[in-house]
Design an enzyme around this catalytic site. Structure first.
Site, PDB file in Angstrom:
ATOM      1  CG  HIS A  24      -8.867   7.502  -7.896  1.00 25.73           C
ATOM      2  ND1 HIS A  24      -7.671   7.474  -8.570  1.00 25.73           N
ATOM      3  CD2 HIS A  24      -9.383   6.253  -8.013  1.00 25.73           C
ATOM      4  CE1 HIS A  24      -7.465   6.252  -9.058  1.00 25.73           C
ATOM      5  NE2 HIS A  24      -8.499   5.491  -8.750  1.00 25.73           N
TER       6      HIS A  24
ATOM      7  CG  ASP B 167      -4.772   9.432  -6.821  1.00 23.23           C
ATOM      8  OD1 ASP B 167      -6.020   9.420  -6.780  1.00 23.23           O
ATOM      9  OD2 ASP B 167      -4.073   8.512  -6.364  1.00 23.23           O
TER      10      ASP B 167
ATOM     11  CG  ASP C 104      -7.117   3.062 -11.748  1.00 14.97           C
ATOM     12  OD1 ASP C 104      -7.878   3.713 -11.035  1.00 14.97           O
ATOM     13  OD2 ASP C 104      -6.224   2.325 -11.301  1.00 14.97           O
TER      14      ASP C 104
ATOM     15  CD  GLU D 185      -7.817   3.956  -5.266  1.00 10.67           C
ATOM     16  OE1 GLU D 185      -8.191   2.860  -4.817  1.00 10.67           O
ATOM     17  OE2 GLU D 185      -6.966   4.035  -6.170  1.00 10.67           O
ATOM     18  CD  GLU D 186      -4.342   4.145  -8.417  1.00  9.11           C
ATOM     19  OE1 GLU D 186      -4.035   3.110  -7.794  1.00  9.11           O
ATOM     20  OE2 GLU D 186      -5.151   4.145  -9.367  1.00  9.11           O
TER      21      GLU D 186
ATOM     22  CG  HIS E 137      -2.512  -0.176 -10.941  1.00  8.36           C
ATOM     23  ND1 HIS E 137      -2.476  -0.541  -9.619  1.00  8.36           N
ATOM     24  CD2 HIS E 137      -3.539   0.694 -11.046  1.00  8.36           C
ATOM     25  CE1 HIS E 137      -3.450   0.073  -8.963  1.00  8.36           C
ATOM     26  NE2 HIS E 137      -4.107   0.818  -9.819  1.00  8.36           N
TER      27      HIS E 137
END
Ligand SMILES: [Zn+2]
Length: 446
Positions: free
Chosen positions: A87, A89, A120, A151-152, A415
């Site tokens: 992903h 995003d 990520d 995705e996030e 994150h």
């Protein structure tokens, strides 16, 4: 015999440059963030995959969501099909003052490239591009790529495979949104916990009342809620909800000291629960209170609190149905409040966990590839987090083997502030995926 290691090593400057270009675009799919950044990030993914040699690359508009990118390069007739997922995003940068270098300015320190999304999961995007260059656009199996843009956020793409299984048809699916147990240790993630959450609300009085005049018989909503929440764990801290049970983890173990350091546990505090750290982390349930609405201590007065609300989050053991686990949590909360107090419980949506099968030919090909790329055999770990899309992929393509490996590692701080990817690890991850495609394309026992 191709010198894939040499090819990938020579390609590293470009791999890194593409990753840096992606990191500079702060594409965040959450509501309130500029859609223009997502569109630019999507365009950049199209450009990178096109330049890498995929025969067809196109944007896929997702109704109510953010665009995804599909790419395909045909393999020789009769060869298997591999779907590569990542992903583009990212999580928001958050408080910039907590970063050592700005989140969207890629910066190298001690062999790691820092920036939001460097691991990520923009690392996954550049891996899927680089493998196609390693084969000069002529892969040994048909390669499909799906790079999503939400995705996030957890947007509607999560359900897209169920309604469009033809897009995802493959013999094997590689999800490059995970990584190794530690740098240099090749690792497959073979189990992911599911998740469920509920909000529990307790209202006992029409309003706050004086604790001297009414305290005693007047039901204290906050204490009742705290008493109820306390029943979710036993005396050892093990999650104790009827109908939810985990299992002992028999893959790679997790060193207790490593865990303490990674999690930042205060030195004078214990770890909680029973059994190995790996079991507690990968294969057992855990319930946490993630929010509490109650009066703050600042300005608190001597009153009996009339209402309180908590959000309870549950990680579901891999292989257990997350809806059934959530229902068990609701049942527990509705029946276990102290003193005959009643509460109301509002369930949220669930994410299913996964326990993958590792006996198939794609796993055999990937094990050999990982061994060659890292110089040692791969181990298996679980992941405490969830990737809800995988359940949707399994429903869409029930016959496909699902492999989770990639360039992240526990130091990647995904994150969090100061996210990074280890550049040597990224190179090995590209090599491992290249060798996997080579091995799987040539394997006879399909
Ligand atoms: Zn991710």
């Amino acid at each position: 015999m191709n010198d894939f290691a040499g090819l990938v090593a020579a390609d590293m400057p470009r791999i890194r440059a593409e990753l840096e270009e992606l990191v500079r675009i702060p594409g965040c799919a959450f509501p309130g963030f500029p859609d223009a950044d997502i569109q630019r990030a999507c365009d950049k993914v199209v450009e990178i995959l096109t330049d890498a040699g995929y025969a067809s690359v196109r944007r896929l508009e997702i109704e109510g969501g953010k665009p995804a990118v599909l790419a395909e390069a045909p393999g020789p007739p009769g060869s298997p099909t591999v779907l590569l997922y990542a992903h583009y995003d990212v999580q928001p940068g958050g408080d910039e003052s907590l970063w050592s270098s700005p989140p969207f300015e890629p910066t190298e320190r001690a062999g790691r490239l820092y920036g939001r999304g460097a691991a990520d999961d923009k690392s996954g995007v550049v891996i899927h591009a680089a493998v196609m260059r390693a084969f000069q656009g002529r892969p040994p199996c048909t390669v499909r790529v799906v790079v999503e843009g939400e995705e996030e956020w957890g947007g509607p793409f999560e359900q897209y495979p169920r309604s469009h299984p033809e897009v995802f048809a493959a013999d094997a699916i590689v999800v490059a949104d995970v990584g190794n147990a530690r740098v240099g240790e090749p690792t497959f993630t073979t189990a992911l916990r599911g998740m469920a959450a509920v909000t529990v609300h307790c209202r006992t009085l029409q309003g706050a009342v004086h604790s001297g005049m009414f305290g005693g018989p007047a039901p204290d909503a906050l204490m009742a809620l705290i008493g109820l929440l306390a029943t979710l764990r036993d005396a050892d801290g093990e999650t104790a909800i009827d109908g939810i049970t985990g299992f002992e983890w028999d893959g790679a173990q997790f060193d207790e000291q490593d865990f303490r350091e990674l999690a930042g546990v205060e030195p004078d505090q214990p770890l909680v629960g029973q059994g190995t750290v790996a079991s507690r982390l990968f294969s057992k349930p855990v319930v946490n209170v993630t929010g509490l609405d109650a009066p703050p201590t600042q300005g608190a007065i001597n009153a009996v609190i009339p209402q309180a609300t908590a959000r309870v989050s549950l990680r579901v053991p891999p292989g257990q149905d997350a809806v059934a686990a959530r229902d068990a949590l609701v049942q527990h909360l509705q029946t276990r409040a102290p003193w005959g107090i009643s509460v109301s419980v509002t369930p949220e949506a669930v994410g299913q966990g996964v326990r993958v099968d590792t006996d198939g030919p794609a796993y055999a090909a990937a094990r050999a590839a990982m061994h060659e790329a890292y110089g040692k055999p791969a181990q298996e770990i679980g992941a405490g987090g969830s990737i809800p899309l995988i359940d949707s992929l399994r429903a869409a393509v029930p016959g496909a083997e699902i492999l989770l490996f990639g360039a992240q590692d526990p130091m990647a701080r995904i994150h969090a502030p100061n996210e990074s990817v280890d550049l040597a690890e990224l190179e090995k991850a590209v090599l491992a995926q290249t060798l996997f495609l080579q091995n799987f394309g040539l394997s006879k026992d399909r």
